[in-house]
Structure formats: structure tokens, C-alpha cells
Design a protein around this motif. Sequence first.
Motif, PDB file in Angstrom:
ATOM      1  N   ILE A 157       9.275  -2.995  -1.626  1.00 33.53           N
ATOM      2  CA  ILE A 157       9.898  -3.341  -0.336  1.00 33.53           C
ATOM      3  C   ILE A 157      10.612  -4.687  -0.438  1.00 33.53           C
ATOM      4  O   ILE A 157      11.760  -4.841  -0.019  1.00 33.53           O
ATOM      5  CB  ILE A 157       8.840  -3.362   0.792  1.00 33.53           C
ATOM      6  N   GLN A 158       9.933  -5.670  -1.016  1.00 39.06           N
ATOM      7  CA  GLN A 158      10.539  -7.011  -1.111  1.00 39.06           C
ATOM      8  C   GLN A 158      11.738  -7.003  -2.058  1.00 39.06           C
ATOM      9  O   GLN A 158      12.770  -7.626  -1.765  1.00 39.06           O
ATOM     10  CB  GLN A 158       9.494  -8.028  -1.565  1.00 39.06           C
ATOM     11  N   GLU A 159      11.619  -6.304  -3.192  1.00 36.58           N
ATOM     12  CA  GLU A 159      12.718  -6.278  -4.159  1.00 36.58           C
ATOM     13  C   GLU A 159      13.917  -5.496  -3.614  1.00 36.58           C
ATOM     14  O   GLU A 159      15.047  -5.723  -4.045  1.00 36.58           O
ATOM     15  CB  GLU A 159      12.261  -5.683  -5.494  1.00 36.58           C
ATOM     16  N   MET A 160      13.681  -4.581  -2.677  1.00 32.87           N
ATOM     17  CA  MET A 160      14.784  -3.848  -2.041  1.00 32.87           C
ATOM     18  C   MET A 160      15.248  -4.584  -0.779  1.00 32.87           C
ATOM     19  O   MET A 160      15.762  -3.981   0.154  1.00 32.87           O
ATOM     20  CB  MET A 160      14.374  -2.398  -1.736  1.00 32.87           C
ATOM     21  N   GLN A 161      15.056  -5.905  -0.781  1.00 41.50           N
ATOM     22  CA  GLN A 161      15.569  -6.803   0.256  1.00 41.50           C
ATOM     23  C   GLN A 161      14.919  -6.609   1.623  1.00 41.50           C
ATOM     24  O   GLN A 161      15.507  -6.948   2.655  1.00 41.50           O
ATOM     25  CB  GLN A 161      17.096  -6.685   0.368  1.00 41.50           C
ATOM     26  N   GLY A 162      13.714  -6.078   1.607  1.00 40.11           N
ATOM     27  CA  GLY A 162      12.985  -5.928   2.865  1.00 40.11           C
ATOM     28  C   GLY A 162      12.245  -7.196   3.228  1.00 40.11           C
ATOM     29  O   GLY A 162      12.366  -8.216   2.535  1.00 40.11           O
ATOM     30  N   PRO A 163      11.476  -7.145   4.313  1.00 43.30           N
ATOM     31  CA  PRO A 163      10.719  -8.320   4.753  1.00 43.30           C
ATOM     32  C   PRO A 163       9.597  -8.676   3.780  1.00 43.30           C
ATOM     33  O   PRO A 163       9.185  -7.848   2.974  1.00 43.30           O
ATOM     34  CB  PRO A 163      10.131  -7.871   6.098  1.00 43.30           C
ATOM     35  N   THR A 164       9.109  -9.883   3.883  1.00 43.67           N
ATOM     36  CA  THR A 164       7.958 -10.324   3.103  1.00 43.67           C
ATOM     37  C   THR A 164       6.712  -9.675   3.688  1.00 43.67           C
ATOM     38  O   THR A 164       6.492  -9.698   4.894  1.00 43.67           O
ATOM     39  CB  THR A 164       7.837 -11.859   3.198  1.00 43.67           C
ATOM     40  N   ILE A 165       5.905  -9.075   2.803  1.00 46.85           N
ATOM     41  CA  ILE A 165       4.683  -8.400   3.245  1.00 46.85           C
ATOM     42  C   ILE A 165       3.477  -9.141   2.666  1.00 46.85           C
ATOM     43  O   ILE A 165       3.346  -9.229   1.447  1.00 46.85           O
ATOM     44  CB  ILE A 165       4.630  -6.924   2.733  1.00 46.85           C
ATOM     45  N   PRO A 166       2.611  -9.678   3.521  1.00 45.25           N
ATOM     46  CA  PRO A 166       1.431 -10.377   2.995  1.00 45.25           C
ATOM     47  C   PRO A 166       0.527  -9.419   2.224  1.00 45.25           C
ATOM     48  O   PRO A 166       0.405  -8.252   2.600  1.00 45.25           O
ATOM     49  CB  PRO A 166       0.727 -10.895   4.247  1.00 45.25           C
ATOM     50  N   TYR A 167      -0.086  -9.933   1.160  1.00 39.93           N
ATOM     51  CA  TYR A 167      -0.920  -9.088   0.300  1.00 39.93           C
ATOM     52  C   TYR A 167      -2.342  -9.626   0.220  1.00 39.93           C
ATOM     53  O   TYR A 167      -2.556 -10.813   0.011  1.00 39.93           O
ATOM     54  CB  TYR A 167      -0.318  -9.045  -1.112  1.00 39.93           C
ATOM     55  N   ARG A 168      -3.297  -8.728   0.419  1.00 35.53           N
ATOM     56  CA  ARG A 168      -4.706  -9.079   0.191  1.00 35.53           C
ATOM     57  C   ARG A 168      -5.305  -8.081  -0.779  1.00 35.53           C
ATOM     58  O   ARG A 168      -5.350  -6.887  -0.489  1.00 35.53           O
ATOM     59  CB  ARG A 168      -5.508  -9.018   1.504  1.00 35.53           C
ATOM     60  N   PRO A 169      -5.767  -8.514  -1.948  1.00 34.97           N
ATOM     61  CA  PRO A 169      -6.439  -7.610  -2.874  1.00 34.97           C
ATOM     62  C   PRO A 169      -7.892  -7.397  -2.443  1.00 34.97           C
ATOM     63  O   PRO A 169      -8.352  -8.020  -1.498  1.00 34.97           O
ATOM     64  CB  PRO A 169      -6.363  -8.358  -4.200  1.00 34.97           C
ATOM     65  N   GLY A 170      -8.579  -6.530  -3.143  1.00 38.15           N
ATOM     66  CA  GLY A 170     -10.004  -6.316  -2.856  1.00 38.15           C
ATOM     67  C   GLY A 170     -10.395  -4.852  -2.793  1.00 38.15           C
ATOM     68  O   GLY A 170     -11.539  -4.531  -2.478  1.00 38.15           O
ATOM     69  N   ARG A 171      -9.426  -3.954  -3.075  1.00 36.34           N
ATOM     70  CA  ARG A 171      -9.729  -2.517  -3.038  1.00 36.34           C
ATOM     71  C   ARG A 171     -10.463  -2.105  -4.315  1.00 36.34           C
ATOM     72  O   ARG A 171     -10.173  -2.610  -5.389  1.00 36.34           O
ATOM     73  CB  ARG A 171      -8.428  -1.711  -2.898  1.00 36.34           C
ATOM     74  N   MET A 172     -11.386  -1.158  -4.155  1.00 28.51           N
ATOM     75  CA  MET A 172     -12.141  -0.647  -5.300  1.00 28.51           C
ATOM     76  C   MET A 172     -11.775   0.810  -5.540  1.00 28.51           C
ATOM     77  O   MET A 172     -11.666   1.586  -4.588  1.00 28.51           O
ATOM     78  CB  MET A 172     -13.646  -0.738  -5.013  1.00 28.51           C
ATOM     79  N   ASP A 173     -11.618   1.193  -6.792  1.00 29.93           N
ATOM     80  CA  ASP A 173     -11.344   2.597  -7.101  1.00 29.93           C
ATOM     81  C   ASP A 173     -12.605   3.422  -6.872  1.00 29.93           C
ATOM     82  O   ASP A 173     -13.704   3.000  -7.217  1.00 29.93           O
ATOM     83  CB  ASP A 173     -10.866   2.736  -8.548  1.00 29.93           C
ATOM     84  N   LYS A 174     -12.423   4.607  -6.275  1.00 31.99           N
ATOM     85  CA  LYS A 174     -13.557   5.497  -6.035  1.00 31.99           C
ATOM     86  C   LYS A 174     -13.434   6.716  -6.940  1.00 31.99           C
ATOM     87  O   LYS A 174     -12.391   6.926  -7.561  1.00 31.99           O
ATOM     88  CB  LYS A 174     -13.579   5.925  -4.564  1.00 31.99           C
ATOM     89  N   ASP A 175     -14.501   7.505  -6.998  1.00 30.92           N
ATOM     90  CA  ASP A 175     -14.410   8.652  -7.903  1.00 30.92           C
ATOM     91  C   ASP A 175     -13.972   9.912  -7.156  1.00 30.92           C
ATOM     92  O   ASP A 175     -13.680   9.895  -5.967  1.00 30.92           O
ATOM     93  CB  ASP A 175     -15.703   8.835  -8.710  1.00 30.92           C
ATOM     94  N   ILE A 176     -13.940  10.993  -7.904  1.00 32.57           N
ATOM     95  CA  ILE A 176     -13.352  12.247  -7.429  1.00 32.57           C
ATOM     96  C   ILE A 176     -13.982  12.755  -6.125  1.00 32.57           C
ATOM     97  O   ILE A 176     -13.320  13.388  -5.301  1.00 32.57           O
ATOM     98  CB  ILE A 176     -13.446  13.297  -8.566  1.00 32.57           C
ATOM     99  N   ALA A 177     -15.255  12.407  -5.926  1.00 33.60           N
ATOM    100  CA  ALA A 177     -15.959  12.877  -4.728  1.00 33.60           C
ATOM    101  C   ALA A 177     -15.339  12.315  -3.443  1.00 33.60           C
ATOM    102  O   ALA A 177     -15.528  12.876  -2.361  1.00 33.60           O
ATOM    103  CB  ALA A 177     -17.433  12.487  -4.807  1.00 33.60           C
ATOM    104  N   ALA A 178     -14.598  11.211  -3.569  1.00 34.80           N
ATOM    105  CA  ALA A 178     -14.005  10.585  -2.381  1.00 34.80           C
ATOM    106  C   ALA A 178     -12.628  11.161  -2.034  1.00 34.80           C
ATOM    107  O   ALA A 178     -11.980  10.708  -1.072  1.00 34.80           O
ATOM    108  CB  ALA A 178     -13.919   9.075  -2.589  1.00 34.80           C
ATOM    109  N   CYS A 179     -12.153  12.145  -2.794  1.00 37.43           N
ATOM    110  CA  CYS A 179     -10.860  12.774  -2.488  1.00 37.43           C
ATOM    111  C   CYS A 179     -10.874  13.293  -1.049  1.00 37.43           C
ATOM    112  O   CYS A 179     -11.872  13.844  -0.592  1.00 37.43           O
ATOM    113  CB  CYS A 179     -10.567  13.939  -3.438  1.00 37.43           C
ATOM    114  N   THR A 180      -9.749  13.108  -0.358  1.00 33.56           N
ATOM    115  CA  THR A 180      -9.664  13.556   1.039  1.00 33.56           C
ATOM    116  C   THR A 180      -9.256  15.027   1.096  1.00 33.56           C
ATOM    117  O   THR A 180      -8.617  15.520   0.162  1.00 33.56           O
ATOM    118  CB  THR A 180      -8.635  12.700   1.797  1.00 33.56           C
TER     119      THR A 180
END
Length: 292
Positions: free
Chosen positions: A115-138
Motif C-alpha cells: 500500500i505504501q509503495e503504491m503511494q497510499g497512506p502510511t499504515i501503522p504496523y504492530r507485529p505479534g501474530r503467531m502462526d497456527k496449525d492446520i486445525a485453525a483453518c477457517t
Amino acid sequence: LSGSASETTGVFVPKQEDYQKVYNEIAALLQDKDDYDDGSYGPVLVRLAWHASGTYDKETGTGGSNGATMRFQPEGDHGANAGLVTARDFLAPVKAKFPWITYSDLWILAGICAIQEMQGPTIPYRPGRMDKDIAACTPDGRLPDASQGNKHLRGIFGRMGFNDQEIVALSGAHALGRCHTDRSGFDGPWTFSPTVVTNEYYKLLLNEKWNWKKWNGPKQYEDKTTKTLMMLPTDMALVSDKAFKQWVDKYAKDEALFFKDFAAVITKLFELGVPFDETTQQTPMTLKPTAN
Ligand code: ZEM
């Protein structure tokens, strides 16, 4: 300044500077690899981040960007995710170079970078997501179906916790990219500048005359003037529904307002169901765009 091994666990603890390195790597790849559609993988990276997030269900707290379960077959094979393997493959070398970042954080960082590289607005970023396993598929069916109308949009986005204004602001992402007959069955771009974030989508919705496209594919609209642009039935619902249309009018008139509201709503989308540290809530970081 850069991240270091934690004294207690020995695990690498990344700092803002490390996320900026990942950002720069994605930005450089976007610059170098121009063999996608209109010359940029940016749009499909935005779509990956959206489909990772848009499975969220506020009642059960399931789905959302915290898990990256689209890596696994049931979810990766959902019809709505057709073609997104392109985006996941694009990011594979980035994950290999920075193995400490989770897929979940990487996909969202890539969406923000695009988004930012395509000249869009600045988007604040917060990391902290954890990868889940196959059982968490929606389960299949949590993402919107383009052949539907206003009730469906309110149902799907309401399940994530979004109101009318937010639905319209999010839809402005269709300034970017295009539809592919071998993915969704639909065909063509929404705007004349599909690799730049603009409010053109709203302007075209209001100012163009849209007719049903005469073809064998799924029902979609084409612009009367050039017959090269498209709208989905769900896009047209934003002008046929009065409550939605108020916001289309506002965003068509005022690109700065659209940028501001889009940044806020996409941040909300990307953080649905992500458990940030309760005490600090983690200060969002601003990652610097490269050229622009
Ligand atoms: Zn989309 N979207 N989307 N979208 N979308 C497509 C492509 C892209 C809907 C939809 O069915 C489709 C949001 C909302 C909705 C992007 C971003 C966002 C395509 C074409 C379809 C059919 C897929 C193909 O054939 O490759 C519907 C019904 C939506 C409900 C409102 C939201 C929200 C988005 C981000 C915030 C983007 C960037 C693309 C272009 C992808 C590409 O490969 O060019």
C-alpha cells in the motif's frame, strides 16, 4: 539498535529496525519483479493480507490474520483464495532471509508495504501474530461473494465488526489490481491506474455509466465509455444502497479523507483477533517507504 537474542530465552527479539529491513526487502522485490499483470505484485499482496484477515468472526474470535492458516490446503484451496499462491510464493525468499518473522506478521507487513509503495497512506504496523496449525483453518464461505448485494456485504463485514462507512472505505482497495478469469471468473481492472492507491474507484462508480457486460462469464459490469473497466455486483451495491452511497460521495470528493479513513480501517482489519500485549498494547511503528 537491531534486535538481539533475549537474555532469558536466547530467542531473537526483533526491533523496529529489523522490521524495516523486511519492509525494504519486500519493497526491493516489488521494484525488481515486474512480471505480474500491470507490472506490480503490489495488488495481489494487498489481497493476500485482506484474505488472511477477512476470515475473522467476532463471536467466536476465530480466523483473522493471527495464524496464517491459508498456508494449509483446506483454506488455501478455498475458491476465494484462488491465485493467492502467487503472493505467498513471492514472499517465500523474504521468509527464508528473515526466518524470525512469522508468516502471519510477514503477510500483513507485505500488505502494508505494498500500500505504501503504491503511494497510499502510511499504515501503522504492530507485529505479534503467531502462526497456527492446520486445525485453525477457517471454514469456507467467510469471505465475500462478489455476485451478491448490500445485505450480503453487511452480513459478512458485520461478522468482522465493520459498519457501513468502514465497508465503503475498505472497498476503495479496488482502485488496485484486477480480476482474472482463471481465479474468480471475473475479468478486468476497476481503474486506469491499478498499481497506484487513489480514490478513482469512487469517482468511476459515480461518474461512469455502467452496463452489464455481454459475455459468457459471471455477471459483471463494464464502463460505457471504454468497455475496459469493470465493477462487480458488490461494487455497484455501494451506489444503489443510499446509506453506502453517502460515503462513496464523500470519498469521491475528498481523497485525503479517503486516505485517512482507509488507513484507519485497514489497520483495524489487519489487527482483528490479534492479541497484543495487554499492558503496553505495543506502540505501532511507522515503516518508511522507499522512493516516494
Ligand atoms: Zn477484492 N476482489 N473484494 N478486496 N481485491 C478481487 C480482487 C482484489 C471482493 C472480490 O470478490 C474480489 C476487498 C473487498 C472485496 C482486492 C482487495 C480487497 C477479485 C478478483 C474479486 C472477485 C480476484 C481475481 O480474479 O484475481 C469482494 C466481493 C469484496 C467485498 C467488498 C477488500 C476489503 C480489499 C482490501 C482491503 C485487491 C487488491 C484485488 C486485486 C488482486 C489482484 O490480483 O490484482
